[in-house]
Design an enzyme around this catalytic site. Sequence first.
Site, PDB file in Angstrom:
ATOM      1  N   LYS A   1     -18.770   2.269   4.406  1.00  0.00           N
ATOM      2  CA  LYS A   1     -17.827   1.760   5.210  1.00  0.00           C
ATOM      3  C   LYS A   1     -17.824   2.767   6.617  1.00  0.00           C
ATOM      4  CE  LYS A   1     -12.712   1.204   5.828  1.00  0.00           C
ATOM      5  NZ  LYS A   1     -11.595   1.201   5.116  1.00  0.00           N
TER       6      LYS A   1
ATOM      7  N   TYR B   1       3.154   9.566  -1.154  1.00  0.00           N
ATOM      8  CA  TYR B   1       3.052   9.367  -2.548  1.00  0.00           C
ATOM      9  C   TYR B   1       2.732  10.999  -3.222  1.00  0.00           C
ATOM     10  CZ  TYR B   1       1.819   4.566  -1.602  1.00  0.00           C
ATOM     11  OH  TYR B   1       1.457   3.419  -1.505  1.00  0.00           O
TER      12      TYR B   1
ATOM     13  N   ARG C   1      -3.260  -2.860  -5.036  1.00  0.00           N
ATOM     14  CA  ARG C   1      -3.967  -1.362  -4.562  1.00  0.00           C
ATOM     15  C   ARG C   1      -3.015  -0.533  -4.663  1.00  0.00           C
ATOM     16  NH1 ARG C   1      -4.758   0.680   1.066  1.00  0.00           N
ATOM     17  NH2 ARG C   1      -7.010   1.313   0.983  1.00  0.00           N
TER      18      ARG C   1
END
Length: 238
Positions: A154, A236, A204
């Site tokens: 990517k 998170y 995800r």
Amino acid sequence: MKLPNEIEEYLVSRNFSENTRSNYYYDLVYLQAFFEDKSVTEEALELYKHQLSKLSPAAQRRKISSANQYFLFLYENKKINQFFKIKQVVQKKTQSSESYHPMIKEFPEFYGPLSCPGQFLALLILEFGLNFAEIQKLKWENFNWNFKYLTIEKAGIKRVLPIREKFAIRVKAIKNADELFAKSRQFLYTELKKFTNYSSKEIREQYILHQVKAGKTIYELANLLGLSTITTLEKYYR
């Protein structure tokens, strides 16, 4: 004992993406600059931790994690004769309106006998944290079943993700995966919806939660997800 400068050697020894490498580099240069005229002692480490207190809690935790991994590298490679570890900052409890603690799910229904394209898509998202755009760029040849890893490229950066056995035994016999990967985003969305009421975003997020639970640092997780920044992951780690 002086802190040896082995930053480049440390970074070379790690399989970091360019962005993650840059983050570690600046954290360790910050550490090295602090100890330039100081010996490494428990007292000096406390002073370093106190200096970090000017930063945000998330930044403090990142720099402490980077430093501790570096100290371990130095000790294991006999660059220092004592292992040092900075105690992590205590994560203060915040009001419920500010905290973000979604529940971790296991999705046992995803791991039954493979029955439809939507189930395969759900597994790809849950096991590797992929989004639809990344799935569309996959080729079956990207899966190395002998050594159990998936290669994803990517923006010119290659990621190598481990393949778990519970995933491999369910999908490696597929013969027409490339046909699915070539489908439109709408097709993938529809097939996933046929299999589960959970959205690709929700699945995800479960990948992210499981990686956090497994002890991955925010930089390591960003690397696994192919992210150029850690901004979307900070919630998170609060």
